[in-house]
Design a protein around this motif. Structure first.
Motif, PDB file in Angstrom:
ATOM      1  N   GLN A 159       0.849  -1.198   0.000  1.00  0.00           N
ATOM      2  CA  GLN A 159       0.000   0.000   0.000  1.00  0.00           C
ATOM      3  C   GLN A 159       0.875   1.234   0.000  1.00  0.00           C
ATOM      4  O   GLN A 159       1.903   1.285   0.655  1.00  0.00           O
ATOM      5  CB  GLN A 159      -0.945   0.010   1.203  1.00  0.00           C
ATOM      6  CG  GLN A 159      -0.258   0.061   2.558  1.00  0.00           C
ATOM      7  CD  GLN A 159      -1.251   0.141   3.702  1.00  0.00           C
ATOM      8  OE1 GLN A 159      -2.372   0.619   3.541  1.00  0.00           O
ATOM      9  NE2 GLN A 159      -0.849  -0.336   4.865  1.00  0.00           N
ATOM     10  N   TYR A 160       0.424   2.226  -0.767  1.00  0.00           N
ATOM     11  CA  TYR A 160       1.130   3.500  -0.722  1.00  0.00           C
ATOM     12  C   TYR A 160       0.693   4.252   0.531  1.00  0.00           C
ATOM     13  O   TYR A 160      -0.506   4.342   0.832  1.00  0.00           O
ATOM     14  CB  TYR A 160       0.833   4.364  -1.956  1.00  0.00           C
ATOM     15  CG  TYR A 160       1.473   5.715  -1.768  1.00  0.00           C
ATOM     16  CD1 TYR A 160       2.854   5.853  -1.866  1.00  0.00           C
ATOM     17  CD2 TYR A 160       0.730   6.826  -1.403  1.00  0.00           C
ATOM     18  CE1 TYR A 160       3.466   7.054  -1.617  1.00  0.00           C
ATOM     19  CE2 TYR A 160       1.333   8.038  -1.158  1.00  0.00           C
ATOM     20  CZ  TYR A 160       2.713   8.155  -1.265  1.00  0.00           C
ATOM     21  OH  TYR A 160       3.323   9.336  -0.994  1.00  0.00           O
ATOM     22  N   THR A 161       1.659   4.747   1.269  1.00  0.00           N
ATOM     23  CA  THR A 161       1.369   5.595   2.436  1.00  0.00           C
ATOM     24  C   THR A 161       2.212   6.851   2.321  1.00  0.00           C
ATOM     25  O   THR A 161       3.102   6.933   1.461  1.00  0.00           O
ATOM     26  CB  THR A 161       1.751   4.891   3.753  1.00  0.00           C
ATOM     27  OG1 THR A 161       3.194   4.857   3.842  1.00  0.00           O
ATOM     28  CG2 THR A 161       1.205   3.471   3.811  1.00  0.00           C
ATOM     29  N   LEU A 162       1.944   7.801   3.188  1.00  0.00           N
ATOM     30  CA  LEU A 162       2.753   9.022   3.172  1.00  0.00           C
ATOM     31  C   LEU A 162       4.193   8.735   3.602  1.00  0.00           C
ATOM     32  O   LEU A 162       5.065   9.593   3.469  1.00  0.00           O
ATOM     33  CB  LEU A 162       2.110  10.101   4.039  1.00  0.00           C
ATOM     34  CG  LEU A 162       0.856  10.725   3.397  1.00  0.00           C
ATOM     35  CD1 LEU A 162       0.134  11.646   4.379  1.00  0.00           C
ATOM     36  CD2 LEU A 162       1.229  11.510   2.135  1.00  0.00           C
ATOM     37  N   GLY A 163       4.424   7.543   4.100  1.00  0.00           N
ATOM     38  CA  GLY A 163       5.789   7.111   4.398  1.00  0.00           C
ATOM     39  C   GLY A 163       6.382   6.276   3.272  1.00  0.00           C
ATOM     40  O   GLY A 163       7.445   5.692   3.427  1.00  0.00           O
ATOM     41  N   GLY A 164       5.693   6.191   2.148  1.00  0.00           N
ATOM     42  CA  GLY A 164       6.183   5.419   1.006  1.00  0.00           C
ATOM     43  C   GLY A 164       5.399   4.129   0.819  1.00  0.00           C
ATOM     44  O   GLY A 164       4.389   3.900   1.492  1.00  0.00           O
ATOM     45  N   LEU A 165       5.855   3.318  -0.111  1.00  0.00           N
ATOM     46  CA  LEU A 165       5.181   2.055  -0.407  1.00  0.00           C
ATOM     47  C   LEU A 165       5.624   0.998   0.602  1.00  0.00           C
ATOM     48  O   LEU A 165       6.818   0.733   0.751  1.00  0.00           O
ATOM     49  CB  LEU A 165       5.545   1.615  -1.826  1.00  0.00           C
ATOM     50  CG  LEU A 165       4.656   0.540  -2.458  1.00  0.00           C
ATOM     51  CD1 LEU A 165       3.269   1.091  -2.729  1.00  0.00           C
ATOM     52  CD2 LEU A 165       5.278   0.039  -3.760  1.00  0.00           C
ATOM     53  N   ILE A 166       4.663   0.423   1.310  1.00  0.00           N
ATOM     54  CA  ILE A 166       5.008  -0.570   2.335  1.00  0.00           C
ATOM     55  C   ILE A 166       4.116  -1.799   2.191  1.00  0.00           C
ATOM     56  O   ILE A 166       3.086  -1.763   1.525  1.00  0.00           O
ATOM     57  CB  ILE A 166       4.844   0.003   3.763  1.00  0.00           C
ATOM     58  CG1 ILE A 166       3.384   0.416   3.998  1.00  0.00           C
ATOM     59  CG2 ILE A 166       5.771   1.176   3.983  1.00  0.00           C
ATOM     60  CD1 ILE A 166       3.093   0.858   5.412  1.00  0.00           C
ATOM     61  N   ASP A 167       4.522  -2.881   2.835  1.00  0.00           N
ATOM     62  CA  ASP A 167       3.671  -4.067   2.867  1.00  0.00           C
ATOM     63  C   ASP A 167       2.398  -3.759   3.645  1.00  0.00           C
ATOM     64  O   ASP A 167       2.412  -2.983   4.605  1.00  0.00           O
ATOM     65  CB  ASP A 167       4.387  -5.217   3.597  1.00  0.00           C
ATOM     66  CG  ASP A 167       5.443  -5.870   2.717  1.00  0.00           C
ATOM     67  OD1 ASP A 167       5.640  -5.412   1.579  1.00  0.00           O
ATOM     68  OD2 ASP A 167       6.067  -6.827   3.194  1.00  0.00           O
ATOM     69  N   VAL A 168       1.284  -4.374   3.236  1.00  0.00           N
ATOM     70  CA  VAL A 168       0.060  -4.264   4.009  1.00  0.00           C
ATOM     71  C   VAL A 168       0.166  -5.209   5.201  1.00  0.00           C
ATOM     72  O   VAL A 168       0.344  -6.419   5.033  1.00  0.00           O
ATOM     73  CB  VAL A 168      -1.168  -4.636   3.158  1.00  0.00           C
ATOM     74  CG1 VAL A 168      -2.422  -4.622   4.020  1.00  0.00           C
ATOM     75  CG2 VAL A 168      -1.309  -3.685   1.980  1.00  0.00           C
ATOM     76  N   SER A 169       0.057  -4.654   6.387  1.00  0.00           N
ATOM     77  CA  SER A 169       0.129  -5.472   7.600  1.00  0.00           C
ATOM     78  C   SER A 169      -1.266  -5.971   7.956  1.00  0.00           C
ATOM     79  O   SER A 169      -2.214  -5.180   8.051  1.00  0.00           O
ATOM     80  CB  SER A 169       0.688  -4.624   8.748  1.00  0.00           C
ATOM     81  OG  SER A 169       0.164  -5.050   9.984  1.00  0.00           O
ATOM     82  N   LYS A 170      -1.389  -7.286   8.181  1.00  0.00           N
ATOM     83  CA  LYS A 170      -2.716  -7.846   8.467  1.00  0.00           C
ATOM     84  C   LYS A 170      -3.321  -7.307   9.748  1.00  0.00           C
ATOM     85  O   LYS A 170      -4.535  -7.203   9.882  1.00  0.00           O
ATOM     86  CB  LYS A 170      -2.609  -9.373   8.559  1.00  0.00           C
ATOM     87  CG  LYS A 170      -2.387 -10.045   7.225  1.00  0.00           C
ATOM     88  CD  LYS A 170      -2.584 -11.542   7.317  1.00  0.00           C
ATOM     89  CE  LYS A 170      -2.384 -12.173   5.931  1.00  0.00           C
ATOM     90  NZ  LYS A 170      -2.694 -13.603   5.927  1.00  0.00           N
TER      91      LYS A 170
END
Lengths: 391, 391, 391, 391
Positions: D269-280
């Motif tokens: 997922q794109y977040t304001l902190g960059g592209l990260i894994d989606v945490s369940k």
């Protein structure tokens, strides 16, 4: 032979024959079939019946026939197509919601107009100007005869039960008689209509063009060749297409000619004779200019210009499909729009359309000629359009 | 003189000069101005700066320069314009939302590409193929120089505070030097580029055309004449317009050239030098093909074809406006798209566009020539377009 | 009294009566009138006739009647409205192009279904579940009876010759019998249907609501009052409107109720009885929720909620117009969609629609009740909608 | 604690703190980032900075501060959002093309307004009316602080290079602390703001509602649960969706929350902190009302109403996501729009929107409260929206 005459008796005979032919095309219809307008660029059969009569009422009887009483004051508004000079008209996309006047009333309108036309032609001397407008009206009627069929095919072809208009009425089964190319030498050629017999204003102004040497096919692309194009991923290969053509097929999800559908791996096509197998030997139909052009690219050839077509016409077998040329629809040198409504017939459409030459299996008898310039937007597919290659 | 050379030193000089000119056009900009894409058919200055560099990186350095390391792996995707052969690209309408890379980073990209280009040109022998692609890149850059100005004008011209790009930078103030018509005799004429110096593929294939006698104005329509057209209700008279042109001006509510606005009864126009009075003697600009054609109808004249224009070019004063012709943008005889990405430069746009000839006040120095074929859709108005009459 | 029964003889009587009423509504139609779908949210009479029969075939006969043979395998596809659970269906906006099956064939379909329904009801014991689905089918038919009239009015009302459906059939001429407000005290009230007789699932789940004191008009807004709103520039005053309502009337150019038109300074309205003068004393009809709300703002009052309406219903005179409430269409506490196709009847529409209460002059006899929840998008105007004020 | 005070010194402190917080949010931005408007419902950072200042200038200083000179006569037009009462404004969709005034000039505008505000608050006695408008302005600024982040995320999240706004600035990583349901008894409850401290007009009018017994989750749906919904073909199961929701996801091709993308089988997922894994285990974000509702259907539960939410609020852990309720945004009993521009703040949006309760990780400190009514159209997904289940 194109329509043309200088004799009232012949005029009456032509008038009666052509008007009757329109009605004969409607013989297989139920009342329901006269009503719908499936898409904005097509029109309902009822509208075609009325509009062609409106032409004679508005542009002939009201002008030349003294004491003529119009049939119904509303019709001038309801059945005008696009003539701004003749006042307001119903929005083109609303034609399919006009259930009244009834079909029966429209036939009465036709009868009324016919009676007055025949009376006039039986009793008055027709000067050339009057003959010209009469012939224009009859050619106009013939154009709508073809549109009536193609528009009806659009309605029926999008009905999931695929109605049959006429048994054995497919109009798509013709095959090529030749397979050769015709070579034409470089030189100055004359283009345009010579003034003998009827022609539209957009053919007028005979003029010279210089053509370089070229070869043009004496056959049209058949369904089998087009299937090869499909199988070779023609619809997925961007480099074969115009930029706008590529956008068009992508956006519309187009992957075959109009009316084609694949059932259990077999190509079927809707025709006015019902749903039938696509025959490989039959001539391809219902493709857009974009598809015609992409196919030619794929073949390593090109489409002819309208001038190349016209110069070669005598050596070619034509008349099965409207053949997309690579010529834009533009005025001939010296083209001058007529004044008034007649001037709106052709000239104002000379932008963003491509010329088609030839004529199709749905074109009315005696309507075609080698100088005829048909024109449509490059994305339209509902006419009986085909491909002739050149190189 | 058009760009052309056979000597690396000259190539470097041309390269440096043209690349610097692009940046000089951006000198008056603030960082903010580099970002917006006001409409889908225009692009942000940042994009123009990067895309022209991308051209040299993608089509020159990556191919001819051994060991070249690309500047940034993302740029290939971000700054491709329409070359399908070179992989995915960002949707054209999203260019205005790409704030990163920064403007500064794009300038670094330019510097990096320039350094590698100059290194290459300083150290390698350029065979004709390599020279051709270099010259294409430089001409491509010049095209974008003009687009940079017209796109920026669109952004500024729709900002209610009407920013000034450059004092005295209006580019719309030129006046006619002549008022006569030039007569050209009937005959066979040669059209197309002769191969000396640079030209685009769409000009190639010199060929003969036959032209009938005609007269062509040695002046462009000025603002005063166009005001008369407006005052004579040109925009309200359906018979002067193409059917599609009439729909266009009705639907968009167009009643004057782009950037014109009437304040207290006085016509003003936004220019890159700010909002100024419309001068009657200055040459008209920013009209669509539809308006050009309607104006000619109103005058009882017509637009020239591109062939008529080219044949008369030596006798005409031109270069102030891109002049709409009544020729559709179509291939010359024998036109053949190059393979790969270069082949997408011109050929795939040859549908639904009209040819413009001449060049404008915003065209880069040394970029125009008599055989140059510019092309736009008939409704576009944001280029410096004008009208030359013929009869 | 709403439809309801426990006795097969009564069921047959109801079935026959309601089915016959649908056909009686079509008695004044010509074959042509059965076909068009003027807008995507309306349907052709032929479709209403077939779809209501389809309901009994698909949801009753195919399920409960052993050995039932479907009338035509295509009809399941052609005349499904929006039930995803029952497979593919024709796109809603294409209903007006389906000329085949013919009107006659659809009447044969009705007859066939009716015969099988009556056979079944004559010979089988109907358990409550079966009775429920039968009553749902009959209420469903009644809903389509009203839609048949409103959809037909849309077709006729946009035909420039304004066809008359039935002399004296205007349906818009009713007047108010009262002019007072009813006061309701604060308290806990019961809302929803009590389970006696038929009701839809969206009325189920009787529950309590707390209402604060309010007053509600025992009359509906009449045409005269609405004319004052127009004259007071209600349609030009942004502050009276929802933001979306303001955009709606601006964009659509709405300046009066649907079917109103001003001829020579006199307001006329199209009705199913033809074009007539707007009577000031008659109850207003054919306004959107946005207009209802803006009118209330202008009056310094408001629309009632659906709960306020239902609690006061016994004290009010209602049934002339569907009255827009200021309640969104949402589930009652404990609302549960049924499984399968029946579950799609109401629940999936509970978003972006507003509740209307009451019933209209076009509502079928015995179809309304105080707990009935009708619902439409706030911009729709083609139903017989009206305004009741509260404060 | 919500904003509220009766003391000028506190007012100044609040004013300075909140205004500074807006600018601190912009600290990581480059000049380029201030400009784009990626979609019509979002706005550029520059616009947020200016518009919040415009509020104080237009609705405070121009009204209460004698001799106040406006900063720039154009700003009134450029930075009005939707207040019709305050004259023309730039079309909402054009905000991204306004490069001038520059970012620097907008900061100067903020400074100028701040100076005059502080001068005023330092020297004048503020009566309650003046305090109210000041507090409204500060709460308005806080709303735009959140929008600034969500709009920026839209711009960055659609840039193929996924810019990082702030390291560790994802705002999507919070987890649930509880997993239980809270039971609430049937009864009459009080809804709405009690008047202590600041609140919006749409919360005013405390009133009673009757609620039936219900259970509400003390946790929000997490990403893992939502992945199960996706894997169970939630997006392909029509029966779970509103009719409009189904159309929405089909037409837009939606198959996951906004900003999610699957790379090599792993959800990112794109977040304001960059592209990260989606945490369940993290709480789900960026879903439309349609998706929230379909998820609840799939779970066999439902969304709470806004009243159920408010009554249970003290027992719930909230403030991580804006929680879609199944309540339409409608006025409370006795709601009355204020006159003039302030009256346009909330009331005119009370149609076709759903209420969200709670607050999100992007909501400004001290801005939320249990009676707060946020509202959006059901298809919007760019806010930090989440799902709380009820039964």
């Amino acid at each position: 032979m194109s329509l043309s005459t200088t004799n009232n008796k012949q005029l009456i005979e032509q008038y009666v024959r052509i008007r009757a032919y329109t009605e004969s095309l409607c013989a297989p219809l139920n009342t329901e079939d006269y009503i719908p307008q499936p898409v904005h660029f097509a029109s309902p059969p009822k509208w075609h019946l009325a509009h062609t009569s409106w032409f004679f009422e508005e542009l002939f009887l009201k002008i030349y026939s003294q004491h003529y009483q119009e049939f119904d004051a509303h019709f001038s508004f309801l059945f005008n197509s696009y003539y701004n000079a003749l006042g307001n008209r119903i929005m083109r996309e609303n034609r399919g919601s006009i259930t009244r006047p009834t079909v029966e009333h429209v036939y009465a309108y036709r009868k009324y107009v016919d009676q007055h036309m025949i009376d006039y032609l039986s009793n008055e001397v027709c000067n050339p100007e009057i003959q010209d407008i009469l012939l224009l009206g009859l050619n106009h009627e013939q154009q709508h005869q073809e549109l009536l069929l193609t528009d009806l095919k659009h309605t029926f072809g999008h009905n999931p039960i695929f109605p049959v208009y006429k048994e054995n009425g497919a109009l798509t089964e013709s095959k090529n008689k030749h397979q050769n190319f015709v070579d034409i030498q470089e030189g100055i050629y004359t283009i345009g209509h010579d003034g003998t017999g009827f022609s539209y204003d957009n053919e007028h102004g005979q003029h010279q063009v210089f053509l370089h040497e070229y070869s043009i096919a004496n056959f049209l692309v058949d369904n089998g060749s087009y299937m090869e194009f499909i199988e070779d991923k023609g619809y997925e290969t961007a480099s074969l297409w115009h930029d706008e053509g590529w956008t068009f097929v992508q956006k519309e999800g187009i992957q075959a000619p109009l009316y084609w559908t694949q059932l259990d791996g077999v190509w079927k096509q809707y025709t006015l004779g019902g749903l039938i197998d696509v025959s490989k030997e039959s001539i391809l139909s219902h493709i857009s200019f974009y598809e015609a052009w992409a196919f030619a690219e794929w073949k390593g050839m090109r489409l002819a210009t309208e001038f190349e077509w016209e110069v070669a016409a005598d050596s070619l077998d034509w008349g099965q499909r409207w053949e997309w040329t690579n010529s834009a629809y533009l005025p001939y040198p010296g083209f001058k729009k007529a004044g008034g409504a007649i001037g709106e017939y052709n000239g104002k459409f000379m932008i963003n359309q491509m010329v088609l030459r030839g004529g199709s299996a749905a074109t009315s008898p005696d309507h075609g000629r080698a100088t005829y310039r048909n024109f449509f937007h490059p994305h339209y597919r509902w006419q009986y359009t085909g491909i002739r290659l050149a190189k």
